[in-house]
Design an enzyme around this catalytic site. Structure first.
Site, PDB file in Angstrom:
ATOM      1  N   LYS A 103       0.789  -1.204   0.046  1.00  0.00           N
ATOM      2  CA  LYS A 103      -0.197  -0.082   0.122  1.00  0.00           C
ATOM      3  C   LYS A 103       0.908   1.252   0.031  1.00  0.00           C
ATOM      4  CE  LYS A 103      -3.997   1.633   2.699  1.00  0.00           C
ATOM      5  NZ  LYS A 103      -4.725   1.610   4.044  1.00  0.00           N
TER       6      LYS A 103
ATOM      7  N   SER B  74      -9.577   1.807   2.870  1.00  0.00           N
ATOM      8  CA  SER B  74      -8.915   2.647   1.917  1.00  0.00           C
ATOM      9  C   SER B  74      -7.815   1.868   1.078  1.00  0.00           C
ATOM     10  CB  SER B  74      -7.883   3.604   2.795  1.00  0.00           C
ATOM     11  OG  SER B  74      -7.035   3.020   3.528  1.00  0.00           O
TER      12      SER B  74
ATOM     13  N   SER C 119      -9.702  -0.455   6.878  1.00  0.00           N
ATOM     14  CA  SER C 119      -9.135  -0.300   5.771  1.00  0.00           C
ATOM     15  C   SER C 119      -8.446  -1.506   5.051  1.00  0.00           C
ATOM     16  CB  SER C 119      -8.178   1.043   5.608  1.00  0.00           C
ATOM     17  OG  SER C 119      -8.956   2.063   5.863  1.00  0.00           O
TER      18      SER C 119
END
Lengths: 491, 497
Positions: A80, A155, A179
């Site tokens: 990420k 996210s 997330s």
């Protein structure tokens, strides 16, 4: 698919270790897959082809030299874009960090490199991890491989979509309010949020310091556990890192995979009674409970009366911390600088930089947080939210006196179409209704695919006491053994 | 822009009662910064002592420096404070370019040390200064404005930031308001800062150099009519020497008194002390009060000093300056006033070490407060940097006591020592300064002097012993000062009796 990209991380590591496949060819296959599908999925913000090939070749050389390789050596991984990677662009999906190349690796990435995993690139996300759909990425959304017209969750939608699209067998996410887990749920992949302090935050671009937790994502529970064991453990560079041994999550996952849950007590949270959740999600959840009961688990209902205040408490604590954490993005030292024409004052340049560099959702949360911390409002908002947090922690503690783990759906809805929840922030925030209490408590939780609703994946959440991460892996692997894994239609 | 007449200081303090308070920032002398491993040396090339943490790169996290926490606890103990069993850091949020995170990691409502005191002596009277709190925080970087004429931001073409200082551990020591000291307020303020400096020095936690900014002082001052409530206070910054502390309070008392006399009211504001004029000027006015939005620092675990550890630290505190001064005063047999001048000259340790090296208390004092203090003053150096060691001073006095040199020759020997010619005995030998003690040579010189001055010799024979001085002078001249004056005098009187 007999392609190497369809294999699990454990299988790939086995092939590399035995010499049946080189890390270089495994990496090449994944880079090819990315090249073939990522224009449609948009899981990656940056693909580090050269770095990946070099890392893979290094693993192959080590193997040729007879060195002992770790359990994930040679396995490709997507990270990420909120974790710093030395020399590799890191943006947190924000314009304010466009082009920034960190001079240092986050602890998680450092451990991934040391373990011989091969980083393919950086994945898309909501800007600064604020969102549940990746629609708030400054670089455009990620599309869910199950249905390219739907959100992949957020996210960490990029990491989850990369797994579901077979672009990578492993990925790293970060979980502040869900997330990791909610994207896992809506893409039919596995995502675990470790105990807060169980994985280091050093190098994680902070959203909410007291909640942010890096964690593993994969397509199977065992792979998730293998990745968990590589990245977890005490880090002296993170003051909140827990100086205790990591529970043996891999052994727990393997134990769970035998399909025996005799003597394990599952708690269903009464307050999560399905109100506001999609019927298909609740149906898949109930079927999973039945499946787990058949494996020997005992199921009881427990009340956590303060969970109903989790969402409002979270939306005071997280933005408050964010308003302070994001203050450093001012155009002085790195990233975007706007309006510096040699005439404007420093204050003007700072304001123009932040105006141009932050997206609407980030600004919304900075404003909420600034307000909540203001003199005269602190006690009523931030202070009160901290009290709620304590009460939620007590709910968990008293529940865990009666049960080994708590279970719930991961998120109330399956993947929703783009644009369907952006108009009303509260509708978006509801995505994390079931995941947020865990973050406020600090315990671990995992989302494991448990079925489909109208052809889209549903996630099953297992919450465990702090530093008992192994429990959720045992139950998760047992569930997986009962319901199987879920593969999206071919892209 | 004074549009009203300023009263004299005496007038001001006859009408109003001052209340003062002091906030002192001390840079700790730890090897590394507060929240990272960067070195803390003063004067390095800009931005060479920095890392992701103290530059606040995205993702970087602080880890508290245990040595700094220990030093703060020791300071708190030396100031008679209670040490918190549990406390936290807090974020103080505001935007400023020399503060990389745009918040300062500090402490707010949970300081590490609270509620202490320190006693200071002013005019032989003891004044107890209450200590409100001692807390730990981090320093900021430094901004340099270049291209302008003034070095200030206006007119500058560029502003440069040096982050070497960013993150150096800083201890803030805040006094309680000090009322009831009347006209002595400036002296009390100065005595407090001096005492604090000596305490910090004795603890060895900081080099406490006001001129380098490792000890910085803000002075709060207010005035009220006798019996009335305390007035509005101003905060004076940029007070960078002991003398300035005194001057700043004095000038602020005069300014406020003038304003009040004219029927004005005091604005609660930050003012800056002007080294050149000795007065204070208003700082940049802020349209709104800053809201720092303090909240507990979530990146750092709370501090919970083990009470057993705190007890150990307390037991291991060194003898504090006040106690030490009382003991030394007794041992050296000096008056309170003399002791005060020894302290003011920064000579306590030097004299102590000189005595330890074998000199008498009087001898040691004579050199450090006399010739050496004069030279330090002339060159603007600290006494300890003047170039003679306590061992050398002890040796010098030893030569005097043994009669090998007189005081005048000793000064010449000292000059050689300060010039780097070696230790006193070596300088004495090299410069040929030893007293003429060969009685034969001396007797001859005395006889020559008597023969050359028959009138004076006659007076002495008649019993006017005082006249011997002239003959002594003649002998000293003949021996180029290398004779012991007392021996010469004795010889003359013996010859003429």
């Amino acid at each position: 698919m007999t392609d190497v990209t369809s294999l699990t991380a454990a299988q790939i590591a086995g092939l590399v270790a035995s010499g049946e496949a080189s890390a270089a060819e495994v990496t090449r296959a994944h880079l090819d897959r990315i090249a073939a599908v990522d224009d449609r999925v948009h899981a990656f913000l940056h693909v580090d082809t050269q770095g990946a090939v070099q890392a893979a070749e290094a693993v192959d050389r080590r193997r040729a030299a007879g060195e002992e390789l770790g359990p994930l050596a040679g396995v490709p991984i997507a990270v990420k874009d909120v974790l710093t990677t030395r020399g590799v662009p890191t943006t947190a999906a924000s314009k304010i960090l466009e082009g920034w190349r960190p001079p240092y690796d986050s602890t998680v990435v450092e451990r991934l490199r040391a373990a011989g995993t091969v980083m393919l690139g950086k994945t898309n996300m909501d800007e600064f991890a604020m969102g549940s759909s990746t629609e708030y990425s400054a670089y455009g959304p990620t599309n869910n491989p199950w249905d390219l017209g739907r959100i992949p969750g957020g996210s960490g939608g990029g990491s989850a979509a990369a797994l579901a699209a077979y672009e990578a067998p492993l990925a790293i996410g970060t979980d502040t309010g869900g997330s990791i887990r909610q994207p896992g749920a809506v893409t039919g992949t596995v995502g675990a949020k470790p105990t807060y302090g169980g994985t280091s935050r050093y190098g994680l671009i902070a959203f909410s310091s007291s909640l942010d937790t890096p964690g593993p994502c994969a397509r199977t529970v065992e792979d998730t556990a293998l990745l968990h064991s590589v990245i977890a453990g005490h880090d002296p560079r993170d003051s909140t890192s827990i100086p205790q041994p990591v529970p043996d999550v891999v052994a727990a996952a393997r134990l769970g995979a035998t399909g025996d849950l005799t003597g394990v007590r599952l708690g269903i949270v009464s307050e999560f009674n399905g109100e506001g959740a999609e019927p298909g999600v609740m149906a898949a959840f109930r079927e999973s409970i039945e499946a787990l009961t058949k494996l020997g688990a005992e199921v009881v209902e427990v009340s956590c009366p303060n969970f109903q205040y989790a969402l409002p408490a979270y939306y005071l604590i997280a933005p408050s911390e964010a308003s302070s954490n994001l203050a450093r993005f001012d155009g002085v030292r790195y990233g975007l600088r706007a309006g510096d024409d040699g005439q404007r004052s420093l204050e003007e340049v700072m304001s123009m930089t932040r105006e141009a560099g932050f997206g609407a959702e980030v600004k919304r949360r900075i404003i909420i947080g600034t307000y909540a911390l203001s003199s005269g409002y602190y006690d009523a908002y931030y202070g009160q939210a901290q009290k709620v947090r304590t009460l939620i922690t007590r709910d968990f503690e008293s529940a865990f006196e009666r049960v080994d783990v708590l279970v719930s759906p991961t998120t109330p809805f399956v993947a929703f179409p783009f644009g369907s929840r952006t108009a009303d922030p509260y509708q978006m925030y509801l995505s994390d209704l079931y995941t947020i209490p865990t973050n406020l408590y600090g315990g671990p939780a995992i989302s494991v695919p448990c079925g489909l609703s109208e052809g889209l994946p549903v996630g099953f959440q297992i919450m465990a006491p702090t530093m008992a991460d192994d429990r959720m892996y045992r139950v998760g692997a047992a569930l997986e053994s009962a319901v199987g894994t879920f593969t999206p239609p071919a892209l | 822009m004074t549009t009203f007449a300023l009263p004299s200081y005496d007038e001001a303090t006859s009408r109003y009662e001052p209340v003062i308070g002091l906030e002192t920032h001390v840079e700790l002398g730890t090897n590394t910064k507060m929240f990272c491993g960067c070195p803390t040396e003063f004067g390095a090339e800009p931005n060479t002592q920095v890392c992701p943490v103290c530059l606040a790169l995205p993702g970087a996290l602080p880890v508290a420096n245990r040595a700094a926490i220990e030093a703060t606890i020791r300071i708190g103990l030396a100031l008679n404070c209670s040490i918190a069993e549990w406390c936290r850091f807090a974020r103080k949020n505001y935007f400023y370019p020399d503060m990389p995170k745009n918040f300062q990691t500090s402490q707010y409502d949970e300081p590490l040390c609270v509620d202490g005191y320190v006693d200071v002596e002013v005019d032989g009277e003891t004044v107890r200064i209450g200590i409100e709190r001692v807390h730990l925080e981090e320093d900021t970087g430094k901004t340099l404005h270049v291209g302008g004429a003034t070095g200030r931001i206006h007119g500058a073409t560029e502003s440069l930031v040096d982050y070497n200082r960013a993150g150096i551990p800083l201890v803030e020591i805040v006094t309680k308001p000090v009322p009831g000291i009347g006209a002595k307020a400036p002296e009390v303020a100065k005595a407090y800062v001096a005492e604090l400096r000596d305490i910090l020095r004795s603890l060895n936690v900081s080099d406490v150099r006001m001129e380098q900014g490792s000890l910085r002082c803000d002075v709060n001052t207010s005035l009220n009519l006798p019996g009335a409530e305390w007035g509005t206070r101003t905060e004076t910054k940029n007070v960078n020497s002991l003398r300035s502390v005194e001057r700043a309070v004095r000038s602020e008392i005069i300014r406020q008194a003038g304003l009040l006399d004219a029927g004005g009211s005091i604005l609660q504001e930050t003012r800056h002390f002007q080294e050149d004029t000795g007065d204070t000027r208003p700082g940049r006015s802020k349209e709104t009060a800053t809201d720092y939005r303090y909240f507990p620092e979530p990146d750092l675990v709370p501090m919970a000093p083990d009470p057993a550890w705190v007890a150990e630290l307390k037991a291991a505190l060194p003898e504090l300056p006040r106690v030490k001064r009382a003991r030394l005063r007794e041992e050296w047999g000096v008056s309170e006033l003399d002791m005060q001048s020894i302290v003011n000259a920064g000579a306590v340790e030097l004299i102590e070490q000189t005595i330890a090296a074998g000199a008498s208390a009087a001898g040691a004092r004579k050199w450090w407060l006399g010739e050496l203090a004069r030279r330090a003053n002339e060159s603007g150096q600290e006494l300890s940097m003047v170039g003679a060691t306590p061992a050398q001073v002890a040796e010098l006095q030893g030569l005097v006591d043994a009669g090998k040199i007189n005081d005048k020759l000793a000064r010449s020997v000292l000059e050689g020592v300060l010039a780097g010619e070696g230790d006193p005995a070596a300088v004495m030998a090299a410069r040929g300064l030893e007293v003429v003690s060969d009685t034969g040579a001396l007797t001859a010189a005395v006889d020559d002097a008597i023969a050359a001055n028959p009138d004076i010799a006659a007076k002495i024979r008649d019993g006017k012993v005082a006249a011997a001085g002239a003959l002594v002078g003649a002998v000293m001249k003949a021996t180029r000062g290398q004779a012991d004056a007392k021996t010469v005098r004795d010889l003359i009187l013996e010859r003429l009796s």
